[in-house]
Motif scaffolding. Structure first.
Motif, PDB file in Angstrom:
ATOM      1  N   THR A  87       0.821  -1.211   0.000  1.00 22.56           N
ATOM      2  CA  THR A  87       0.000   0.000   0.000  1.00 22.56           C
ATOM      3  C   THR A  87       0.854   1.260   0.000  1.00 22.56           C
ATOM      4  N   ARG A 276     -11.809  -2.521 -13.805  1.00 21.45           N
ATOM      5  CA  ARG A 276     -12.198  -1.403 -12.943  1.00 21.45           C
ATOM      6  C   ARG A 276     -11.675  -1.565 -11.511  1.00 21.45           C
ATOM      7  N   GLU A 277     -11.788  -2.785 -10.959  1.00 21.73           N
ATOM      8  CA  GLU A 277     -11.360  -2.981  -9.567  1.00 21.73           C
ATOM      9  C   GLU A 277      -9.855  -2.826  -9.397  1.00 21.73           C
ATOM     10  N   HIS A 278      -9.092  -2.994 -10.484  1.00 19.74           N
ATOM     11  CA  HIS A 278      -7.635  -2.858 -10.381  1.00 19.74           C
ATOM     12  C   HIS A 278      -7.198  -1.400 -10.234  1.00 19.74           C
ATOM     13  N   LEU A 279      -8.098  -0.469 -10.523  1.00 23.22           N
ATOM     14  CA  LEU A 279      -7.753   0.938 -10.338  1.00 23.22           C
ATOM     15  C   LEU A 279      -7.491   1.258  -8.871  1.00 23.22           C
ATOM     16  N   ARG A 280      -7.997   0.406  -7.964  1.00 25.83           N
ATOM     17  CA  ARG A 280      -7.817   0.650  -6.526  1.00 25.83           C
ATOM     18  C   ARG A 280      -6.564  -0.021  -5.982  1.00 25.83           C
ATOM     19  N   PRO A 282      -2.779  -0.004  -5.468  1.00 26.92           N
ATOM     20  CA  PRO A 282      -1.809   1.104  -5.518  1.00 26.92           C
ATOM     21  C   PRO A 282      -0.754   0.972  -6.612  1.00 26.92           C
ATOM     22  N   ALA A 285      -2.308   1.487 -10.098  1.00 25.92           N
ATOM     23  CA  ALA A 285      -2.656   2.906 -10.286  1.00 25.92           C
ATOM     24  C   ALA A 285      -1.408   3.744 -10.514  1.00 25.92           C
TER      25      ALA A 285
END
Length: 301
Positions: A87, A276-280, A282, A285
């Motif tokens: 993270t 879409r969920e991979h945008l979260r 770290p 992104a």
């Protein structure tokens, strides 16, 4: 299911030898320690301690749990440290799939920026052309894919994917340096109708044929190859000319080949695609941000 707090308290009771000593070590009250141990015994389904006068000793179940408690806590701490590293971007792995000209331009610049600030984040590289590269993301074989589309040939993007536009890549014509039109700053596609052509990947070839059809001619395609270096060599030897993306010009190295823009300008859209969920995540992104920064720099040149 064991409560991790209870395991930690149990481990401290065993280490210190009493509830009161564990309470002092952990900063709890003794009744709080007692309640936690009762809760742990309920979870286990059997007593963990026996009192012998003023001393406590472990039951057989307590001894078994004691042998595992240290390992459990060690694994939990290792997991905590790994999650913190991920993270805080001290670690992580991102799988990036790119088509060849993006893999030779956008990706290396983005990875250099990434390595300078986040050396613990590792990137695995794959190469594939769309639409196969888009399918790889959907199948979970990569985390980010770079792909391109042409204005007149928009294809359906899988619903699971999010598109992050990066840049518009201007198309060019590769010519031998001795070609009469090599002296121009830009060339018209219709003026090249009688040339022999070298075509690229299926999607580029489909767009090329579409562009020629719009101008009323069918090109004479004599060679087809996905390899940009092979295209350059064929052009250099005068075996044909080729329509190529502008990204190729940045690593155009053959001294007998020159690139000229099309007039009117023709472009393709280069984008990154991700679940879409991979945008979260770290690290994913972060790699996307670096790709966007590199693309913005190129667009501003």
């Amino acid at each position: 299911m064991f409560d991790s707090r209870h395991i930690r308290t149990f481990h401290e009771v065993v280490r210190t030898g009493s509830y009161s000593a564990a309470a002092r070590s952990l900063g709890y009250t003794q009744p709080a320690i007692t309640q936690q141990m009762k809760a742990l015994e309920r979870a286990v389904g059997t007593p963990l301690f026996l009192r012998a006068g003023r001393r406590m000793r472990l039951t057989e179940a307590g001894e078994a749990l004691s042998r595992h408690a240290g390992a459990i806590l060690g694994s939990m701490e290792a997991a905590r440290q790994q999650m913190a590293a991920l993270t805080r971007l001290r670690a992580g792995r991102v799988r990036v799939c790119a088509f060849p000209s993006a893999g030779a331009t956008l990706v290396p610049e983005a990875l250099a920026r990434l390595a300078a600030d986040h050396p613990g984040v590792r990137v695995e590289l794959q190469e594939s052309e769309p639409p196969e590269s888009l399918d790889r993301v959907v199948r979970g074989e990569c985390d980010i894919t770079l792909a391109f589309t042409y204005p007149g040939l928009r294809e359906q993007v899988p619903d699971e994917l999010v598109e992050i536009p990066l840049l518009e890549d201007q198309l060019t014509v590769l010519l031998p340096t001795g070609h009469p039109m090599a002296r121009r700053r830009a060339v018209r596609l219709a003026e090249l109708a009688d040339e022999r052509w070298i075509a690229g990947c299926l999607r580029c070839r489909t767009n090329f044929l579409h562009e020629c059809a719009e101008l009323g001619f069918a090109p004479d395609i004599v060679f087809t190859t996905d390899d940009n270096l092979v295209v350059q060599s064929l052009v250099a030897e005068g075996l044909g000319i080729a329509m190529m993306p502008g990204l190729v010009l940045s690593f155009l190295v053959h001294r007998k080949v020159t690139g000229r823009a099309l007039d009117p300008a023709a472009r393709r859209q280069v984008s990154a695609y991700v679940l879409r969920e991979h945008l979260r995540i770290p690290a994913t992104a972060l790699v996307l941000r670096e790709l966007e920064a590199v693309a913005a720099n190129r667009a501003g040149c």
